[in-house]
Design a protein around this motif. Structure first.
Motif, short mmCIF file in Angstrom:
data_model
loop_
_atom_site.label_atom_id
_atom_site.label_comp_id
_atom_site.label_asym_id
_atom_site.label_seq_id
_atom_site.Cartn_x
_atom_site.Cartn_y
_atom_site.Cartn_z
N ALA A 96 0.85 -1.19 0.00
CA ALA A 96 0.00 0.00 0.00
C ALA A 96 0.89 1.24 0.00
O ALA A 96 1.85 1.32 0.76
CB ALA A 96 -0.91 -0.01 1.22
N GLU A 97 0.54 2.19 -0.83
CA GLU A 97 1.42 3.34 -1.06
C GLU A 97 0.92 4.61 -0.37
O GLU A 97 -0.24 4.99 -0.51
CB GLU A 97 1.54 3.57 -2.56
N VAL A 98 1.84 5.27 0.31
CA VAL A 98 1.57 6.59 0.90
C VAL A 98 1.86 7.62 -0.19
O VAL A 98 3.03 7.92 -0.47
CB VAL A 98 2.42 6.80 2.17
N VAL A 115 0.51 -6.89 -5.36
CA VAL A 115 0.09 -5.70 -6.11
C VAL A 115 0.51 -4.46 -5.34
O VAL A 115 0.50 -4.44 -4.11
CB VAL A 115 -1.44 -5.65 -6.34
N LEU A 116 0.87 -3.43 -6.09
CA LEU A 116 1.25 -2.14 -5.51
C LEU A 116 0.15 -1.15 -5.87
O LEU A 116 -0.10 -0.89 -7.05
CB LEU A 116 2.61 -1.72 -6.08
N VAL A 117 -0.49 -0.59 -4.82
CA VAL A 117 -1.66 0.27 -5.04
C VAL A 117 -1.49 1.57 -4.27
O VAL A 117 -1.19 1.54 -3.07
CB VAL A 117 -2.95 -0.44 -4.59
N GLY A 118 -1.70 2.69 -4.95
CA GLY A 118 -1.57 3.98 -4.31
C GLY A 118 -2.85 4.79 -4.36
O GLY A 118 -3.64 4.86 -3.41
N THR A 119 -3.10 5.39 -5.53
CA THR A 119 -4.14 6.40 -5.68
C THR A 119 -5.51 5.98 -5.15
O THR A 119 -6.15 6.72 -4.40
CB THR A 119 -4.27 6.78 -7.17
N SER A 120 -5.98 4.79 -5.53
CA SER A 120 -7.36 4.43 -5.18
C SER A 120 -7.52 4.29 -3.67
O SER A 120 -8.58 4.60 -3.12
CB SER A 120 -7.81 3.15 -5.91
N GLU A 146 1.84 -3.42 -10.71
CA GLU A 146 1.81 -2.05 -10.19
C GLU A 146 0.93 -1.12 -11.00
O GLU A 146 0.99 -1.13 -12.23
CB GLU A 146 3.22 -1.43 -10.24
N SER A 147 0.16 -0.30 -10.29
CA SER A 147 -0.54 0.88 -10.83
C SER A 147 -1.91 0.59 -11.46
O SER A 147 -2.06 -0.36 -12.24
CB SER A 147 0.29 1.63 -11.88
N GLY A 148 -2.84 1.47 -11.13
CA GLY A 148 -4.13 1.52 -11.81
C GLY A 148 -5.20 0.61 -11.22
O GLY A 148 -6.29 0.54 -11.79
N VAL A 198 6.07 -4.87 -12.42
CA VAL A 198 5.64 -4.45 -13.75
C VAL A 198 4.67 -3.28 -13.60
O VAL A 198 3.59 -3.43 -13.01
CB VAL A 198 4.96 -5.59 -14.52
N ASN A 199 5.07 -2.12 -14.11
CA ASN A 199 4.23 -0.93 -14.00
C ASN A 199 3.25 -0.87 -15.17
O ASN A 199 3.66 -0.80 -16.33
CB ASN A 199 5.11 0.33 -13.97
N ASN A 200 1.97 -0.88 -14.84
CA ASN A 200 0.94 -0.73 -15.89
C ASN A 200 0.92 0.67 -16.47
O ASN A 200 0.33 0.89 -17.53
CB ASN A 200 -0.45 -1.02 -15.31
O1 LIG Z 1 -1.47 5.17 -7.74
P1 LIG Z 1 -1.51 3.87 -8.45
O2 LIG Z 1 -2.05 3.96 -9.83
O3 LIG Z 1 -2.21 2.82 -7.61
O4 LIG Z 1 0.03 3.41 -8.63
C1 LIG Z 1 0.86 3.11 -7.52
C2 LIG Z 1 2.31 2.93 -7.98
O5 LIG Z 1 2.38 1.78 -8.80
C3 LIG Z 1 2.83 4.16 -8.70
O6 LIG Z 1 2.81 5.21 -7.78
C4 LIG Z 1 4.22 4.00 -9.29
C5 LIG Z 1 4.74 2.91 -9.88
N1 LIG Z 1 6.00 3.10 -10.28
C6 LIG Z 1 6.36 4.36 -9.98
C7 LIG Z 1 7.57 5.03 -10.16
C8 LIG Z 1 7.67 6.31 -9.70
C9 LIG Z 1 6.59 6.96 -9.11
C10 LIG Z 1 5.37 6.29 -8.90
C11 LIG Z 1 5.26 4.99 -9.33
#
Ligand SMILES: O=P(O)(O)OC[C@@H](O)[C@@H](O)c1c[nH]c2ccccc12
Length: 251
Positions: free
Chosen positions: A46-48, A229-234, A210-212, A176-178
């Motif tokens: 979980a991402e701050v 999974v790496l999740v931030g924004t939601s 990662e992401s989305g 893997v960054n989406n």
């Molecule tokens: O906010 P999201 O869509 O859930 O994504 C989180 C994370 O994967 C994203 O912040 C991120 C992935 N790789 C990065 C590299 C740099 C900065 C940010 C990122």
């Protein structure tokens, strides 16, 4: 390097242009971040994240409150943005979070200098992000610095060519960054495609999507394939971080 990524990397390189490249004393590898992601279930990092180039301001999170809420919501590890201009982060968040709770934390930044890894270790991080889109063939050298400091490394890729570079290193954790960081466009098909390719190539380490990700349905394509999974924004935008983490990860 084009787009948003190029601009941020340029700024970070200037920030650290005069920093001491000595990584400092060696530390034993604790592998806490890796271990937290290695269970049988899909793990949550979980991402701050208070802001981003794609969203602008997300939420004025108190970093320690957010970290504790994620822990209460069942997160296995934390990602802490420390980039100041576009993500409203600071290294101080990492210090405060690692002092206040026990989940292993990743320094999420655009690492372009060994000093950034030394800082991560000094701030109590268990891991740091290394982006192949930024480091290219130097990724392996940065991995060696992380290893020297006892840090796990999340080696991030976004396409086949970057994955092949990552697979040629000693990486134990590949993400893997989406999101394409040059255009900020998200495609949730990228993670399953590249994770399957990594497994087919014989990679036995930890794989992170990662992401989305916003809903449990979004996770269907990576369940049984990714380790985490790496999740931030939601989560950060939800108003109730613990509940949002629980709701997202419900099988
Ligand atoms: O906010 P999201 O869509 O859930 O994504 C989180 C994370 O994967 C994203 O912040 C991120 C992935 N790789 C990065 C590299 C740099 C900065 C940010 C990122």
């Amino acid at each position: 390097m084009p787009g948003v990524l190029g601009r941020i990397v340029h700024e970070r390189a200037a920030d650290y242009a005069h920093a001491d490249p000595d990584p400092g004393p060696a530390r034993p590898a604790a592998r806490r971040f890796e271990a937290a992601l290695s269970g049988p279930a899909l793990a949550l990092i979980a991402e701050v994240k208070r802001a981003s180039p794609s969203q602008g301001a997300i939420a004025p999170l108190d970093p320690v409150d957010a970290a504790r809420a994620y822990e209460a919501g069942g997160a296995h590890a934390l990602s802490v943005l420390t980039e100041p201009r576009h993500f409203d982060g600071t290294l101080d968040f990492l210090h405060r979070i690692t002092a206040a709770q026990s989940l292993p934390a990743l320094r999420k930044d655009f690492v372009v200098h060994a000093a950034m890894l030394r800082e991560a270790a000094e701030a109590g991080a268990a891991a740091a992000l290394l982006m192949v889109s930024v480091l290219g063939e130097a990724t392996g050298a940065y991995l060696a610095v992380a290893e020297h400091l006892g840090l796990d490394a999340l080696v991030e890729v976004h396409d086949e060519a970057e994955l092949d570079i990552a697979l040629a290193t000693e990486a134990r954790i590949i993400g893997v960054n989406n999101r394409d960081l040059k255009t900020l466009h998200i495609d949730l098909d990228v993670s399953p495609r590249l994770i399957a390719r990594a497994r087919a190539a014989g990679f036995t380490g930890v794989l992170v999507a990662e992401s989305g990700y916003r809903t449990p349905a979004d996770l269907r394509t990576v369940r049984g394939l990714a380790d985490a999974v790496l999740v931030g924004t939601s989560l950060a935008a939800s108003g109730d971080l613990a509940q949002a983490a629980r709701d997202l990860m419900r099988p």
